[in-house]
Design a protein around this motif. Structure first.
Motif, PDB file in Angstrom:
ATOM      1  N   GLN A   1      15.500 -13.642  21.145  1.00 27.23           N
ATOM      2  CA  GLN A   1      15.417 -12.247  20.717  1.00 27.23           C
ATOM      3  C   GLN A   1      16.673 -11.824  19.960  1.00 27.23           C
ATOM      4  OE1 GLN A   1      14.796 -10.682  24.608  1.00 27.23           O
ATOM      5  NE2 GLN A   1      12.672 -11.361  24.698  1.00 27.23           N
ATOM      6  N   ILE A   2      17.832 -12.224  20.468  1.00 28.66           N
ATOM      7  CA  ILE A   2      19.081 -11.879  19.796  1.00 28.66           C
ATOM      8  C   ILE A   2      19.172 -12.608  18.457  1.00 28.66           C
ATOM      9  CG2 ILE A   2      21.599 -12.102  19.942  1.00 28.66           C
ATOM     10  CD1 ILE A   2      21.260 -11.612  22.982  1.00 28.66           C
ATOM     11  N   ALA A   3      18.680 -13.856  18.418  1.00 24.31           N
ATOM     12  CA  ALA A   3      18.678 -14.592  17.161  1.00 24.31           C
ATOM     13  C   ALA A   3      17.803 -13.912  16.112  1.00 24.31           C
ATOM     14  CB  ALA A   3      18.207 -16.028  17.393  1.00 24.31           C
ATOM     15  N   VAL A   4      16.661 -13.360  16.525  1.00 19.70           N
ATOM     16  CA  VAL A   4      15.786 -12.643  15.595  1.00 19.70           C
ATOM     17  C   VAL A   4      16.495 -11.414  15.039  1.00 19.70           C
ATOM     18  CG1 VAL A   4      13.694 -11.233  15.440  1.00 19.70           C
ATOM     19  CG2 VAL A   4      13.605 -13.463  16.545  1.00 19.70           C
ATOM     20  N   MET A   5      17.138 -10.647  15.918  1.00 22.39           N
ATOM     21  CA  MET A   5      17.870  -9.459  15.456  1.00 22.39           C
ATOM     22  C   MET A   5      18.998  -9.844  14.513  1.00 22.39           C
ATOM     23  SD  MET A   5      18.130  -6.654  18.522  1.00 22.39           S
ATOM     24  CE  MET A   5      18.250  -7.744  19.913  1.00 22.39           C
ATOM     25  N   HIS A   6      19.701 -10.914  14.848  1.00 22.52           N
ATOM     26  CA  HIS A   6      20.805 -11.361  14.006  1.00 22.52           C
ATOM     27  C   HIS A   6      20.299 -11.769  12.624  1.00 22.52           C
ATOM     28  CE1 HIS A   6      23.748 -14.298  12.453  1.00 22.52           C
ATOM     29  NE2 HIS A   6      24.636 -13.488  13.004  1.00 22.52           N
ATOM     30  N   ARG A   7      19.205 -12.525  12.595  1.00 19.12           N
ATOM     31  CA  ARG A   7      18.667 -12.992  11.315  1.00 19.12           C
ATOM     32  C   ARG A   7      18.233 -11.823  10.427  1.00 19.12           C
ATOM     33  NH1 ARG A   7      13.481 -13.739  10.154  1.00 19.12           N
ATOM     34  NH2 ARG A   7      12.853 -13.899  12.344  1.00 19.12           N
ATOM     35  N   ILE A   8      17.560 -10.842  11.031  1.00 23.97           N
ATOM     36  CA  ILE A   8      17.021  -9.743  10.228  1.00 23.97           C
ATOM     37  C   ILE A   8      18.096  -8.711   9.894  1.00 23.97           C
ATOM     38  CG2 ILE A   8      15.398  -7.804  10.251  1.00 23.97           C
ATOM     39  CD1 ILE A   8      13.485  -9.560  11.846  1.00 23.97           C
ATOM     40  N   LEU A   9      18.883  -8.290  10.872  1.00 24.90           N
ATOM     41  CA  LEU A   9      19.842  -7.198  10.659  1.00 24.90           C
ATOM     42  C   LEU A   9      21.102  -7.649   9.933  1.00 24.90           C
ATOM     43  CD1 LEU A   9      19.598  -5.404  14.129  1.00 24.90           C
ATOM     44  CD2 LEU A   9      18.450  -4.776  12.009  1.00 24.90           C
ATOM     45  N   VAL A  10      21.581  -8.865  10.262  1.00 28.75           N
ATOM     46  CA  VAL A  10      22.845  -9.338   9.693  1.00 28.75           C
ATOM     47  C   VAL A  10      22.614 -10.151   8.420  1.00 28.75           C
ATOM     48  CG1 VAL A  10      24.921 -10.707  10.122  1.00 28.75           C
ATOM     49  CG2 VAL A  10      23.934  -9.323  11.963  1.00 28.75           C
ATOM     50  N   ASP A  11      21.736 -11.155   8.511  1.00 28.96           N
ATOM     51  CA  ASP A  11      21.570 -12.076   7.381  1.00 28.96           C
ATOM     52  C   ASP A  11      20.647 -11.533   6.298  1.00 28.96           C
ATOM     53  OD1 ASP A  11      23.234 -13.870   8.620  1.00 28.96           O
ATOM     54  OD2 ASP A  11      21.608 -14.943   9.618  1.00 28.96           O
ATOM     55  N   GLU A  12      19.503 -10.995   6.709  1.00 29.13           N
ATOM     56  CA  GLU A  12      18.498 -10.585   5.721  1.00 29.13           C
ATOM     57  C   GLU A  12      18.755  -9.190   5.163  1.00 29.13           C
ATOM     58  OE1 GLU A  12      13.833  -9.322   5.894  1.00 29.13           O
ATOM     59  OE2 GLU A  12      14.410 -11.128   6.996  1.00 29.13           O
ATOM     60  N   LYS A  13      18.829  -8.190   6.046  1.00 24.95           N
ATOM     61  CA  LYS A  13      18.996  -6.810   5.599  1.00 24.95           C
ATOM     62  C   LYS A  13      20.446  -6.462   5.279  1.00 24.95           C
ATOM     63  CE  LYS A  13      14.723  -5.408   5.979  1.00 24.95           C
ATOM     64  NZ  LYS A  13      13.966  -4.898   4.807  1.00 24.95           N
ATOM     65  N   ARG A  14      21.385  -7.152   5.917  1.00 28.30           N
ATOM     66  CA  ARG A  14      22.811  -6.876   5.774  1.00 28.30           C
ATOM     67  C   ARG A  14      23.131  -5.414   6.103  1.00 28.30           C
ATOM     68  NH1 ARG A  14      24.398 -11.590   4.259  1.00 28.30           N
ATOM     69  NH2 ARG A  14      23.346 -12.798   2.642  1.00 28.30           N
ATOM     70  N   TRP A  15      22.467  -4.952   7.137  1.00 30.23           N
ATOM     71  CA  TRP A  15      22.735  -3.593   7.598  1.00 30.23           C
ATOM     72  C   TRP A  15      23.992  -3.547   8.464  1.00 30.23           C
ATOM     73  CZ3 TRP A  15      17.184  -1.668   9.317  1.00 30.23           C
ATOM     74  CH2 TRP A  15      16.437  -1.400   8.162  1.00 30.23           C
ATOM     75  N   ILE A  16      24.255  -4.635   9.172  1.00 29.13           N
ATOM     76  CA  ILE A  16      25.372  -4.677  10.124  1.00 29.13           C
ATOM     77  C   ILE A  16      26.157  -5.960   9.901  1.00 29.13           C
ATOM     78  CG2 ILE A  16      25.956  -4.897  12.573  1.00 29.13           C
ATOM     79  CD1 ILE A  16      23.848  -3.020  13.258  1.00 29.13           C
ATOM     80  N   SER A  17      27.462  -5.862   9.958  1.00 33.13           N
ATOM     81  CA  SER A  17      28.294  -7.045   9.769  1.00 33.13           C
ATOM     82  C   SER A  17      28.256  -7.933  11.004  1.00 33.13           C
ATOM     83  CB  SER A  17      29.741  -6.626   9.497  1.00 33.13           C
ATOM     84  OG  SER A  17      30.303  -6.009  10.648  1.00 33.13           O
ATOM     85  N   GLU A  18      28.599  -9.202  10.794  1.00 32.97           N
ATOM     86  CA  GLU A  18      28.663 -10.155  11.903  1.00 32.97           C
ATOM     87  C   GLU A  18      29.611  -9.661  12.986  1.00 32.97           C
ATOM     88  OE1 GLU A  18      28.138 -14.016  13.820  1.00 32.97           O
ATOM     89  OE2 GLU A  18      27.090 -13.077  12.151  1.00 32.97           O
ATOM     90  N   GLU A  19      30.761  -9.161  12.578  1.00 27.27           N
ATOM     91  CA  GLU A  19      31.753  -8.680  13.549  1.00 27.27           C
ATOM     92  C   GLU A  19      31.198  -7.547  14.390  1.00 27.27           C
ATOM     93  OE1 GLU A  19      36.194  -6.572  13.591  1.00 27.27           O
ATOM     94  OE2 GLU A  19      35.099  -6.880  11.711  1.00 27.27           O
TER      95      GLU A  19
END
Length: 462
Positions: free
Chosen positions: A37-55
């Protein structure tokens, strides 16, 4: 001057409607437990949408790992709050739970009404064997990540012994582990350094621009005034409907028992669903009589194969408990009401933890004492899950157990003549699929279910 409950005006142009659509998409893909679940959020929010930074993403995850309850859902609440305030947090957290709630409600109805039919028996026969191996795999995964020192191995072993041999209540085990870690981090901080969480293994593109970073994220200035307002509102929302229900249906009813029990669970569920399932199963079977011993595995199988947090299995527990003792309501109405009660008591506290604590996240991050407590709790959780897997194995592989007392030690020993060889074979096959061939949780569940159904239909036809 009154301080705001909401974050300051968003520094982005993401509409609430657009974010809601993305949260719906994330909820529909939230299979595979917290790691998936966290991996899905990371992929969509961080990598795909770039709404939130990795940090910023990992910053929020570190905070959620300190809390009781499902960290993936809390991460969704926190991120939604960060983007669109309280409304955003409510939408993100609620949508994260909704698909699993609807799916498990449907499966609970099917199980309760048709469990005597051969099709349903065949379906859950195979699921049980796979779930046994999935829980063992969770022990291995968490242990490999967590137990980095002999002292932590000792804490895991001590937690297992306390639960399995001496019947120490689960909340006391977690409390003791937290206290040991808290004190130990002051004496030997190197032994209790943070051991990581369920986060994604691969970092995102740190150079890519993100709309919300540590510098641009809106925030609320923490204050006692705000904390008291959020706490008062959150406790009222949590308990007022439950108290009203108790007043209407009786404080000795199954509904009030479930409201109290699942509210208690919401406060002590450190380490995720696997860690607390043994305690829930023990209480549901032995104390309240809501389930039969083997039925908890059926519920876990439902949670493993549907989207949403694994702790959603509490809905199945509540449904069956009320369905079998409806106390004036029709069985289906009682089960539906209990499903809502269990879900409400489990998840409303998650919103409270996030809305109350998010402004303090910078102060909590990197705190040595809190990190030490979390590390010790996570080590104890390995022993807790091992106890869960052994409890499930005994009640699944054997038709009868015999209670024996050896001084202070009380054990449920298997009656070997009641061993189910087909279940044992299916468990071995599921174990090979997971540990040897590493085909993943969902394919293993599908394989075990298909083999189990084939065996049941073949044996009944002969």
């Amino acid at each position: 001057m009154t301080r705001p409950l909401e974050p300051s005006a968003p520094l982005h142009d993401i509409s609430l409607a657009e974010a809601t659509a993305v949260w719906t998409r994330i909820a529909a893909q939230s299979f595979g437990g917290p790691a998936g679940q966290i991996a899905v959020m990371h992929r969509i929010l961080v990598d795909e949408k770039r709404w939130i930074s990795e940090e910023r993403f990992l910053h929020a995850l570190n905070y959620c790992m300190l809390l009781p309850g499902p960290e993936a859902q809390q991460l969704a609440i926190y991120t939604g709050w960060l983007m669109h305030g309280t409304r955003g947090g409510l939408i993100a957290g609620s949508l994260f739970v909704l698909p699993g709630f609807l799916a498990i409600l449907l499966l609970s109805v099917v199980y309760a009404r048709y469990q005597e039919t051969m099709v349903v028996q065949a379906l859950f026969f195979g699921l049980k064997a796979a779930v046994l191996m999935i829980v063992l795999e969770a022990v291995q995964r968490i242990g490999r990540r967590t137990l980095k020192h002999p002292l932590l191995w000792g804490m895991a072993g001590g937690a297992f012994a306390a639960l399995f041999f001496f019947g120490v209540p689960f909340p006391l085990v977690i409390l003791a582990a937290g206290l040991i870690g808290y004190v130990g981090s002051q004496v030997r901080p190197g032994l209790f350094a943070g051991s990581g969480g369920h986060g994604p293994s691969a970092p995102g593109d740190a150079a890519a621009p993100a709309l919300i970073t540590a510098e641009t994220a809106p925030h609320v200035t923490p204050s006692w005034e705000r904390a008291l307002r959020v706490l008062g509102t959150g406790l009222a929302v949590w308990f007022a409907p439950l108290l009203l229900l108790g007043a209407q249906l009786g404080f000795s009813s199954v509904y009030w028992q479930q409201a109290k029990f699942f509210s208690q669970m919401a406060v002590v569920t450190f380490g995720g669903a696997y860690a607390v399932l043994a305690y829930i199963a023990q209480q549901a079977v032995e104390t309240f009589g809501w389930l039969q011993p083997g039925e908890m595995l059926n519920g876990l199988g439902m949670a493993e194969t549907t989207p949403g947090p694994l702790i959603q299995v509490v809905q199945y527990v509540g449904f069956l408990g009320a369905y079998r003792a409806p106390e004036g309501l029709s069985p289906l109405a009682a089960g539906l009401l209990a499903s809502v009660i269990a879900t409400w008591a489990t998840y409303v506290p998650c919103f409270l933890w996030i809305f109350l604590g998010a402004p303090y996240i910078e102060r909590l991050r990197g705190n040595q004492a809190l990190s030490g407590a979390l590390t010790a709790i996570t080590a104890a959780v390995v022993g807790v899950i091992l106890n869960l897997s052994l409890w499930f194995a005994l009640h699944t592989l054997f038709g009868h157990l015999q209670e024996r007392q050896f001084g202070l030690v009380q054990l449920d020993l298997p009656v070997w003549r009641t061993l189910s060889l087909p279940t044992l074979v299916l468990s071995v096959v599921a174990g090979l699929a997971l540990f040897r061939f590493k085909i993943g949780t969902l394919p293993t569940l599908a394989l075990s279910t298909a083999l189990g159904m084939g065996y049941v239909f073949l044996s009944r036809s002969l």
